[in-house]
Design a protein around this motif. Structure first.
Motif, PDB file in Angstrom:
ATOM      1  N   GLY A   8       0.811  -1.209   0.000  1.00  0.00           N
ATOM      2  CA  GLY A   8       0.000   0.000   0.000  1.00  0.00           C
ATOM      3  C   GLY A   8       0.846   1.262   0.000  1.00  0.00           C
ATOM      4  N   ASN A   9       0.218   2.369  -0.371  1.00  0.00           N
ATOM      5  CA  ASN A   9       0.890   3.672  -0.391  1.00  0.00           C
ATOM      6  C   ASN A   9       1.124   4.132   1.049  1.00  0.00           C
ATOM      7  OD1 ASN A   9       1.450   6.454  -0.448  1.00  0.00           O
ATOM      8  ND2 ASN A   9       0.422   6.675  -2.430  1.00  0.00           N
ATOM      9  N   PRO A  10       2.357   4.207   1.490  1.00  0.00           N
ATOM     10  CA  PRO A  10       2.617   4.544   2.901  1.00  0.00           C
ATOM     11  C   PRO A  10       2.164   5.944   3.279  1.00  0.00           C
ATOM     12  CG  PRO A  10       4.668   4.503   1.628  1.00  0.00           C
ATOM     13  CD  PRO A  10       3.601   3.943   0.747  1.00  0.00           C
ATOM     14  N   ALA A  11       2.200   6.893   2.331  1.00  0.00           N
ATOM     15  CA  ALA A  11       1.781   8.266   2.635  1.00  0.00           C
ATOM     16  C   ALA A  11       0.292   8.311   2.959  1.00  0.00           C
ATOM     17  CB  ALA A  11       2.095   9.187   1.464  1.00  0.00           C
ATOM     18  N   VAL A  12      -0.510   7.633   2.155  1.00  0.00           N
ATOM     19  CA  VAL A  12      -1.958   7.606   2.387  1.00  0.00           C
ATOM     20  C   VAL A  12      -2.273   6.863   3.680  1.00  0.00           C
ATOM     21  CG1 VAL A  12      -4.181   6.806   1.492  1.00  0.00           C
ATOM     22  CG2 VAL A  12      -2.472   7.758  -0.065  1.00  0.00           C
ATOM     23  N   ILE A  13      -1.638   5.727   3.868  1.00  0.00           N
ATOM     24  CA  ILE A  13      -1.894   4.912   5.068  1.00  0.00           C
ATOM     25  C   ILE A  13      -1.531   5.689   6.328  1.00  0.00           C
ATOM     26  CG2 ILE A  13      -1.172   2.841   6.323  1.00  0.00           C
ATOM     27  CD1 ILE A  13      -0.790   1.532   3.529  1.00  0.00           C
ATOM     28  N   GLY A  14      -0.392   6.372   6.299  1.00  0.00           N
ATOM     29  CA  GLY A  14       0.033   7.125   7.478  1.00  0.00           C
ATOM     30  C   GLY A  14      -0.850   8.318   7.761  1.00  0.00           C
ATOM     31  N   ALA A  15      -1.110   9.129   6.738  1.00  0.00           N
ATOM     32  CA  ALA A  15      -1.883  10.359   6.934  1.00  0.00           C
ATOM     33  C   ALA A  15      -3.327  10.071   7.319  1.00  0.00           C
ATOM     34  CB  ALA A  15      -1.831  11.213   5.663  1.00  0.00           C
ATOM     35  N   VAL A  16      -3.976   9.200   6.562  1.00  0.00           N
ATOM     36  CA  VAL A  16      -5.390   8.924   6.820  1.00  0.00           C
ATOM     37  C   VAL A  16      -5.540   8.032   8.051  1.00  0.00           C
ATOM     38  CG1 VAL A  16      -7.551   8.099   5.804  1.00  0.00           C
ATOM     39  CG2 VAL A  16      -5.820   9.158   4.357  1.00  0.00           C
ATOM     40  N   GLY A  17      -4.533   7.210   8.325  1.00  0.00           N
ATOM     41  CA  GLY A  17      -4.569   6.423   9.562  1.00  0.00           C
ATOM     42  C   GLY A  17      -4.607   7.317  10.793  1.00  0.00           C
ATOM     43  N   MET A  18      -3.854   8.413  10.747  1.00  0.00           N
ATOM     44  CA  MET A  18      -3.905   9.377  11.843  1.00  0.00           C
ATOM     45  C   MET A  18      -5.294   9.988  11.969  1.00  0.00           C
ATOM     46  SD  MET A  18      -1.195   9.822  13.736  1.00  0.00           S
ATOM     47  CE  MET A  18      -1.351  11.494  14.343  1.00  0.00           C
ATOM     48  N   LEU A  19      -5.930  10.282  10.830  1.00  0.00           N
ATOM     49  CA  LEU A  19      -7.278  10.835  10.864  1.00  0.00           C
ATOM     50  C   LEU A  19      -8.263   9.841  11.476  1.00  0.00           C
ATOM     51  CD1 LEU A  19      -7.547  12.623   7.382  1.00  0.00           C
ATOM     52  CD2 LEU A  19      -7.213  13.653   9.633  1.00  0.00           C
ATOM     53  N   ALA A  20      -8.072   8.556  11.201  1.00  0.00           N
ATOM     54  CA  ALA A  20      -8.923   7.540  11.814  1.00  0.00           C
ATOM     55  C   ALA A  20      -8.750   7.547  13.329  1.00  0.00           C
ATOM     56  CB  ALA A  20      -8.586   6.162  11.241  1.00  0.00           C
ATOM     57  N   GLY A  21      -7.513   7.779  13.772  1.00  0.00           N
ATOM     58  CA  GLY A  21      -7.274   7.886  15.203  1.00  0.00           C
ATOM     59  C   GLY A  21      -7.973   9.094  15.799  1.00  0.00           C
ATOM     60  N   PHE A  22      -7.953  10.205  15.075  1.00  0.00           N
ATOM     61  CA  PHE A  22      -8.601  11.416  15.574  1.00  0.00           C
ATOM     62  C   PHE A  22     -10.120  11.239  15.677  1.00  0.00           C
ATOM     63  CE2 PHE A  22      -4.747  13.734  13.800  1.00  0.00           C
ATOM     64  CZ  PHE A  22      -4.184  13.872  15.055  1.00  0.00           C
ATOM     65  N   CYS A  23     -10.679  10.318  14.908  1.00  0.00           N
ATOM     66  CA  CYS A  23     -12.097  10.002  15.082  1.00  0.00           C
ATOM     67  C   CYS A  23     -12.337   9.462  16.491  1.00  0.00           C
ATOM     68  CB  CYS A  23     -12.544   8.974  14.039  1.00  0.00           C
ATOM     69  SG  CYS A  23     -12.530   9.588  12.347  1.00  0.00           S
ATOM     70  N   GLY A  24     -11.378   8.689  16.989  1.00  0.00           N
ATOM     71  CA  GLY A  24     -11.474   8.216  18.365  1.00  0.00           C
ATOM     72  C   GLY A  24     -11.315   9.352  19.359  1.00  0.00           C
ATOM     73  N   THR A  25     -10.463  10.326  19.022  1.00  0.00           N
ATOM     74  CA  THR A  25     -10.280  11.489  19.893  1.00  0.00           C
ATOM     75  C   THR A  25     -11.599  12.211  20.129  1.00  0.00           C
ATOM     76  OG1 THR A  25      -8.019  11.811  19.063  1.00  0.00           O
ATOM     77  CG2 THR A  25      -9.049  13.682  20.161  1.00  0.00           C
ATOM     78  N   LEU A  26     -12.430  12.280  19.099  1.00  0.00           N
ATOM     79  CA  LEU A  26     -13.708  12.983  19.210  1.00  0.00           C
ATOM     80  C   LEU A  26     -14.680  12.289  20.160  1.00  0.00           C
ATOM     81  CD1 LEU A  26     -14.314  13.822  15.428  1.00  0.00           C
ATOM     82  CD2 LEU A  26     -13.488  15.361  17.202  1.00  0.00           C
ATOM     83  N   MET A  27     -14.413  11.037  20.510  1.00  0.00           N
ATOM     84  CA  MET A  27     -15.395  10.262  21.260  1.00  0.00           C
ATOM     85  C   MET A  27     -14.927   9.819  22.638  1.00  0.00           C
ATOM     86  SD  MET A  27     -17.047   7.868  18.237  1.00  0.00           S
ATOM     87  CE  MET A  27     -15.481   7.093  17.748  1.00  0.00           C
ATOM     88  N   THR A  28     -13.868  10.416  23.164  1.00  0.00           N
ATOM     89  CA  THR A  28     -13.344   9.929  24.431  1.00  0.00           C
ATOM     90  C   THR A  28     -13.074  11.047  25.428  1.00  0.00           C
ATOM     91  OG1 THR A  28     -11.493   8.744  25.459  1.00  0.00           O
ATOM     92  CG2 THR A  28     -11.011   9.979  23.466  1.00  0.00           C
ATOM     93  N   PRO A  29     -13.443  10.846  26.682  1.00  0.00           N
ATOM     94  CA  PRO A  29     -13.091  11.829  27.718  1.00  0.00           C
ATOM     95  C   PRO A  29     -11.599  11.826  28.039  1.00  0.00           C
ATOM     96  CG  PRO A  29     -14.173   9.923  28.699  1.00  0.00           C
ATOM     97  CD  PRO A  29     -14.286   9.764  27.214  1.00  0.00           C
ATOM     98  N   MET A  30     -10.884  10.783  27.602  1.00  0.00           N
ATOM     99  CA  MET A  30      -9.440  10.736  27.824  1.00  0.00           C
ATOM    100  C   MET A  30      -8.733  11.873  27.093  1.00  0.00           C
ATOM    101  SD  MET A  30      -8.729   8.416  29.957  1.00  0.00           S
ATOM    102  CE  MET A  30      -6.959   8.260  29.726  1.00  0.00           C
ATOM    103  N   ALA A  31      -9.345  12.352  26.005  1.00  0.00           N
ATOM    104  CA  ALA A  31      -8.793  13.510  25.294  1.00  0.00           C
ATOM    105  C   ALA A  31      -9.273  14.773  26.006  1.00  0.00           C
ATOM    106  CB  ALA A  31      -9.230  13.499  23.829  1.00  0.00           C
ATOM    107  N   ALA A  32      -8.798  14.927  27.233  1.00  0.00           N
ATOM    108  CA  ALA A  32      -9.323  15.983  28.099  1.00  0.00           C
ATOM    109  C   ALA A  32      -9.121  17.366  27.512  1.00  0.00           C
ATOM    110  CB  ALA A  32      -8.653  15.893  29.475  1.00  0.00           C
TER     111      ALA A  32
END
Length: 316
Positions: free
Chosen positions: A246-270
């Motif tokens: 796979g294209n490492p640039a796409v996997i890395g950049a969009v993978g981070m965005l997938a992580g930020f989706c979790g940021t939107l849903m957790t109180p741990m991201a105080a």
């Protein structure tokens, strides 16, 4: 050559100023906290791992005992701000827009013109360095244009930092924790389990596991920067990049965005979700999270599709 170290020095100077201003107002805990953070930025590269570790423990201790207090320094008055707002309107956003404009336009100008041959900036750090340059330009423009009191930027910055408190450095702490987890081999363990469960050749399922792992691990850790080193070592690099090409640039950049989706849903991201609720004095401390879930889940699905098509179907 202007290197990444210059940004650390710039940040360290600002934290040192806030520390001195806190000390002047007899906020000893605040002065100690921001002073230690300043030392971390200014001297961290030159200290041993043990010294840096002790410095971090000191920061945690100050925050843990409630050493940080809110401040309310006097800068411009409410009437002055209201008057400027009526007179200038949306023009007040000009200094804020200078920062991203400098970073984006400066990066393009540097990389796609003969300027890149000068070696002025450290390779692959151009955008971050120009972001810092943009902050300085915006500060100068605001001072010349609006003519606030000389210490107004420093005092307002301190007011904001003291309102956020220890959560202001939570992303930095969690990113370091993610690196520790990666060095401890957590990624290899998760990768081994994932390799046993995912059928061979199932690219789409691997993408789902990778993006879901990024979101879930981010929800646990509170920040995608902590999740990325682990999930990249577990699935992103060995399976998606090396095995399936796979294209490492796409996997890395969009993978981070997938992580930020979790940021939107957790109180741990105080710093993202709990602090705003506190600053807005909302009755429900999870009110911000409740509003963001409806965006986070569809956005995560889009990230899955972007990685699958962008990194594999269109790439190959």
């Amino acid at each position: 050559m202007i290197t990444y170290e210059w940004l650390y020095i710039l940040a360290g100077v600002f934290f040192a100023i806030w520390s001195l201003l806190s000390l002047r107002n007899r906020l000893v805990g605040n002065a100690a906290f921001w002073g230690l953070l300043s030392a971390s930025f200014l001297l961290g590269s030159h200290l041993s791992d043990l010294a840096n570790g002790l410095l971090v423990l000191a920061l945690v201790a100050i925050a843990g005992v409630g050493g940080l207090k809110r401040s309310d320094p006097a800068t411009t008055g409410i009437e002055d701000r209201a008057k400027a707002s009526r007179a200038l309107g949306n023009k007040l956003f000009v200094p804020a827009l200078i920062v991203p404009l400098t970073a984006v336009a400066g990066t393009l100008l540097y990389n796609y013109t003969p300027l890149s041959e000068t070696g002025l900036f450290e390779p692959r750090r151009e955008t971050l360095i120009l972001f810092g340059v943009g902050v300085l330009i915006a500060l100068v423009v605001a001072m010349v244009w609006l003519k606030p009191p000389l210490l107004a930027p420093a005092e307002e910055g301190r007011r904001l930092l003291d309102s956020i408190g220890w959560a202001a450095i939570l992303p930095q702490m969690l990113a370091a924790l993610g690196a520790v987890f990666a060095l401890a081999g957590v990624g290899e363990i998760i990768g081994g389990v994932a390799a046993d469960l995912i059928p061979d050749g199932s690219i789409f399922l691997t993408v789902i596991v990778f993006t879901l792992g990024m979101a879930l691990f981010t929800m646990i850790m509170g920040n995608a920067f902590a999740a990325f080193p682990v999930m990249a070592a577990a699935i992103g690099i060995p399976l998606l990049v090396e095995t399936y090409g796979g294209n490492p640039a796409v996997i890395g950049a969009v993978g981070m965005l997938a992580g930020f989706c979790g940021t939107l849903m957790t109180p741990m991201a105080a710093n993202f979700n709990i602090v705003p609720a506190a600053l807005l004095e909302l009755k429900d401390q999870n009110a911000v999270i409740r509003q963001q879930i409806g965006t986070a889940i569809p956005l995560w699905l889009c990230n899955v599709a972007i990685i699958y098509f962008g990194a594999f179907i269109l790439w190959n």
